[in-house]
Write a protein that holds these residues in place. Structure first.
Motif, PDB file in Angstrom:
ATOM      1  N   ASN A  41       0.825  -1.195   0.000  1.00  0.00           N
ATOM      2  CA  ASN A  41       0.000   0.000   0.000  1.00  0.00           C
ATOM      3  C   ASN A  41       0.868   1.258   0.000  1.00  0.00           C
ATOM      4  N   THR A  42       1.910   1.250   0.815  1.00  0.00           N
ATOM      5  CA  THR A  42       2.824   2.394   0.889  1.00  0.00           C
ATOM      6  C   THR A  42       3.559   2.583  -0.436  1.00  0.00           C
ATOM      7  N   ILE A  43       4.017   1.492  -1.031  1.00  0.00           N
ATOM      8  CA  ILE A  43       4.705   1.566  -2.331  1.00  0.00           C
ATOM      9  C   ILE A  43       3.777   2.166  -3.382  1.00  0.00           C
ATOM     10  N   THR A  44       2.525   1.721  -3.384  1.00  0.00           N
ATOM     11  CA  THR A  44       1.550   2.250  -4.345  1.00  0.00           C
ATOM     12  C   THR A  44       1.335   3.736  -4.138  1.00  0.00           C
ATOM     13  N   MET A  45       1.242   4.155  -2.885  1.00  0.00           N
ATOM     14  CA  MET A  45       1.052   5.578  -2.589  1.00  0.00           C
ATOM     15  C   MET A  45       2.236   6.401  -3.101  1.00  0.00           C
ATOM     16  N   VAL A  46       3.445   5.883  -2.940  1.00  0.00           N
ATOM     17  CA  VAL A  46       4.636   6.594  -3.404  1.00  0.00           C
ATOM     18  C   VAL A  46       4.648   6.644  -4.925  1.00  0.00           C
ATOM     19  N   GLU A  47       4.333   5.525  -5.552  1.00  0.00           N
ATOM     20  CA  GLU A  47       4.321   5.486  -7.016  1.00  0.00           C
ATOM     21  C   GLU A  47       3.291   6.446  -7.607  1.00  0.00           C
ATOM     22  N   GLN A  48       2.178   6.638  -6.909  1.00  0.00           N
ATOM     23  CA  GLN A  48       1.119   7.517  -7.403  1.00  0.00           C
ATOM     24  C   GLN A  48       1.251   8.942  -6.867  1.00  0.00           C
ATOM     25  N   SER A  49       2.331   9.206  -6.181  1.00  0.00           N
ATOM     26  CA  SER A  49       2.544  10.502  -5.557  1.00  0.00           C
ATOM     27  C   SER A  49       2.542  11.638  -6.579  1.00  0.00           C
ATOM     28  N   LYS A  50       1.873  12.709  -6.207  1.00  0.00           N
ATOM     29  CA  LYS A  50       1.878  13.917  -7.054  1.00  0.00           C
ATOM     30  C   LYS A  50       3.288  14.495  -7.131  1.00  0.00           C
ATOM     31  N   VAL A  51       4.017  14.415  -6.025  1.00  0.00           N
ATOM     32  CA  VAL A  51       5.372  14.968  -5.973  1.00  0.00           C
ATOM     33  C   VAL A  51       6.263  14.299  -7.013  1.00  0.00           C
ATOM     34  N   LEU A  52       6.212  12.982  -7.079  1.00  0.00           N
ATOM     35  CA  LEU A  52       7.083  12.273  -8.013  1.00  0.00           C
ATOM     36  C   LEU A  52       6.586  12.343  -9.453  1.00  0.00           C
ATOM     37  N   ASN A  53       5.291  12.538  -9.623  1.00  0.00           N
ATOM     38  CA  ASN A  53       4.717  12.545 -10.969  1.00  0.00           C
ATOM     39  C   ASN A  53       4.524  13.953 -11.530  1.00  0.00           C
ATOM     40  N   THR A  54       5.059  14.949 -10.863  1.00  0.00           N
ATOM     41  CA  THR A  54       4.983  16.322 -11.345  1.00  0.00           C
ATOM     42  C   THR A  54       6.159  16.568 -12.287  1.00  0.00           C
ATOM     43  N   PRO A  55       5.902  17.212 -13.437  1.00  0.00           N
ATOM     44  CA  PRO A  55       7.019  17.531 -14.344  1.00  0.00           C
ATOM     45  C   PRO A  55       8.083  18.351 -13.607  1.00  0.00           C
ATOM     46  N   GLY A  56       9.320  18.008 -13.806  1.00  0.00           N
ATOM     47  CA  GLY A  56      10.426  18.707 -13.174  1.00  0.00           C
ATOM     48  C   GLY A  56      10.890  18.049 -11.887  1.00  0.00           C
ATOM     49  N   ARG A  71       5.826  15.402   3.328  1.00  0.00           N
ATOM     50  CA  ARG A  71       4.685  16.309   3.539  1.00  0.00           C
ATOM     51  C   ARG A  71       3.414  15.742   2.902  1.00  0.00           C
ATOM     52  N   GLU A  72       3.566  15.147   1.729  1.00  0.00           N
ATOM     53  CA  GLU A  72       2.394  14.629   1.013  1.00  0.00           C
ATOM     54  C   GLU A  72       1.859  13.332   1.620  1.00  0.00           C
ATOM     55  N   LEU A  73       2.745  12.424   1.996  1.00  0.00           N
ATOM     56  CA  LEU A  73       2.313  11.067   2.343  1.00  0.00           C
ATOM     57  C   LEU A  73       2.390  10.700   3.822  1.00  0.00           C
ATOM     58  N   GLU A  74       3.034  11.534   4.620  1.00  0.00           N
ATOM     59  CA  GLU A  74       3.211  11.177   6.034  1.00  0.00           C
ATOM     60  C   GLU A  74       1.882  10.878   6.723  1.00  0.00           C
ATOM     61  N   GLY A  75       0.897  11.749   6.562  1.00  0.00           N
ATOM     62  CA  GLY A  75      -0.415  11.547   7.199  1.00  0.00           C
ATOM     63  C   GLY A  75      -1.091  10.260   6.762  1.00  0.00           C
ATOM     64  N   PRO A  76      -1.293  10.070   5.448  1.00  0.00           N
ATOM     65  CA  PRO A  76      -1.969   8.843   4.995  1.00  0.00           C
ATOM     66  C   PRO A  76      -1.216   7.553   5.353  1.00  0.00           C
ATOM     67  N   VAL A  77       0.112   7.580   5.260  1.00  0.00           N
ATOM     68  CA  VAL A  77       0.886   6.373   5.583  1.00  0.00           C
ATOM     69  C   VAL A  77       0.793   6.082   7.079  1.00  0.00           C
ATOM     70  N   LEU A  78       0.930   7.097   7.909  1.00  0.00           N
ATOM     71  CA  LEU A  78       0.837   6.895   9.356  1.00  0.00           C
ATOM     72  C   LEU A  78      -0.569   6.459   9.770  1.00  0.00           C
ATOM     73  N   GLU A  79      -1.585   6.953   9.074  1.00  0.00           N
ATOM     74  CA  GLU A  79      -2.954   6.548   9.379  1.00  0.00           C
ATOM     75  C   GLU A  79      -3.140   5.048   9.112  1.00  0.00           C
ATOM     76  N   LYS A  80      -2.629   4.584   7.990  1.00  0.00           N
ATOM     77  CA  LYS A  80      -2.739   3.153   7.683  1.00  0.00           C
ATOM     78  C   LYS A  80      -1.915   2.320   8.665  1.00  0.00           C
ATOM     79  N   ALA A  81      -0.744   2.799   9.016  1.00  0.00           N
ATOM     80  CA  ALA A  81       0.088   2.085   9.986  1.00  0.00           C
ATOM     81  C   ALA A  81      -0.610   2.041  11.342  1.00  0.00           C
ATOM     82  N   SER A  82      -1.226   3.152  11.730  1.00  0.00           N
ATOM     83  CA  SER A  82      -1.945   3.211  13.003  1.00  0.00           C
ATOM     84  C   SER A  82      -3.090   2.196  13.026  1.00  0.00           C
ATOM     85  N   LYS A  83      -3.837   2.127  11.941  1.00  0.00           N
ATOM     86  CA  LYS A  83      -4.927   1.148  11.865  1.00  0.00           C
ATOM     87  C   LYS A  83      -4.390  -0.273  11.993  1.00  0.00           C
ATOM     88  N   SER A  84      -3.255  -0.531  11.352  1.00  0.00           N
ATOM     89  CA  SER A  84      -2.646  -1.861  11.443  1.00  0.00           C
ATOM     90  C   SER A  84      -2.206  -2.176  12.868  1.00  0.00           C
TER      91      SER A  84
END
Length: 176
Positions: A41-56, A71-84
């Motif tokens: 799930n974390t890998i998918t979030m990184v791959e779909q990241s706006k930061v990495l997929n922005t031109p430049g 900044r972009e993924l810390e909240g969502p990743v920690l939320e999923k980790a917390s649920k786990s």
């Protein structure tokens, strides 16, 4: 000589002092590391990241990319980790069971009682009692039609504060 009351803080202090909390924390971390679903799930979030997929993005330094990703993924990743983590803690068969048994054992040691405090069958018994209560309550419920026909009950129960409020709030034509 009266027995002293064992508080949750007493149990927690004992667990912290004897290293149990650290051992449980390590088990949780190891189980999180082994959680393939969380990793994927974390890998998918990184791959779909706006930061990495922005031109430049390729022109940014590693540090800039890392900070922006955090900044972009810390909240969502920690939320999923917390649920786990909560799933692990509340699991009645795995780590959650171990935590409950450990806390109970420490409480018993501090209070001078003999474990188990709750026999294994008590959980099943409690569930059966709740089911019986729910079925008893549902048999006592009135239908909407019964409530419509019994509108005098609100006035008759005027000593009840909720009934007084109902009578006060209803329009005058509905108070019949």
């Amino acid at each position: 000589m009266g027995s002293s009351v064992v508080t949750p803080e007493d149990v927690l202090e004992s667990l912290m002092n004897d290293g149990t909390i650290d051992a449980l924390r390590l088990k949780i971390i190891n189980q999180l590391k082994a959680n393939e679903e969380l990793k994927n799930n974390t890998i998918t979030m990184v791959e779909q990241s706006k930061v990495l997929n922005t031109p430049g993005a390729e022109k940014q330094t590693k540090r800039e990319l890392f900070d922006a990703l955090r900044r972009e993924l810390e909240g969502p990743v920690l939320e999923k980790a917390s649920k786990s983590v909560w799933e692990l803690i509340l699991d009645n068969d795995g780590l959650g069971k171990e935590i409950s048994e450990t806390v109970e054992r420490v409480f018993c040691r501090l209070s001078g009682r003999e474990p188990p405090l709750f026999p294994p069958n008590s959980e099943t018994q409690t569930e059966k009692e709740k089911e019986k209560e729910n079925s008893d309550l549902s048999s006592k419920k009135r239908s909407f039609a019964e409530m419509q026909g019994g509108s005098n009950e609100v006035v008759e129960a005027s000593n009840n504060p909720v009934s007084k409020l109902s009578v006060a709030v209803l329009p005058s034509d509905a108070k019949t």
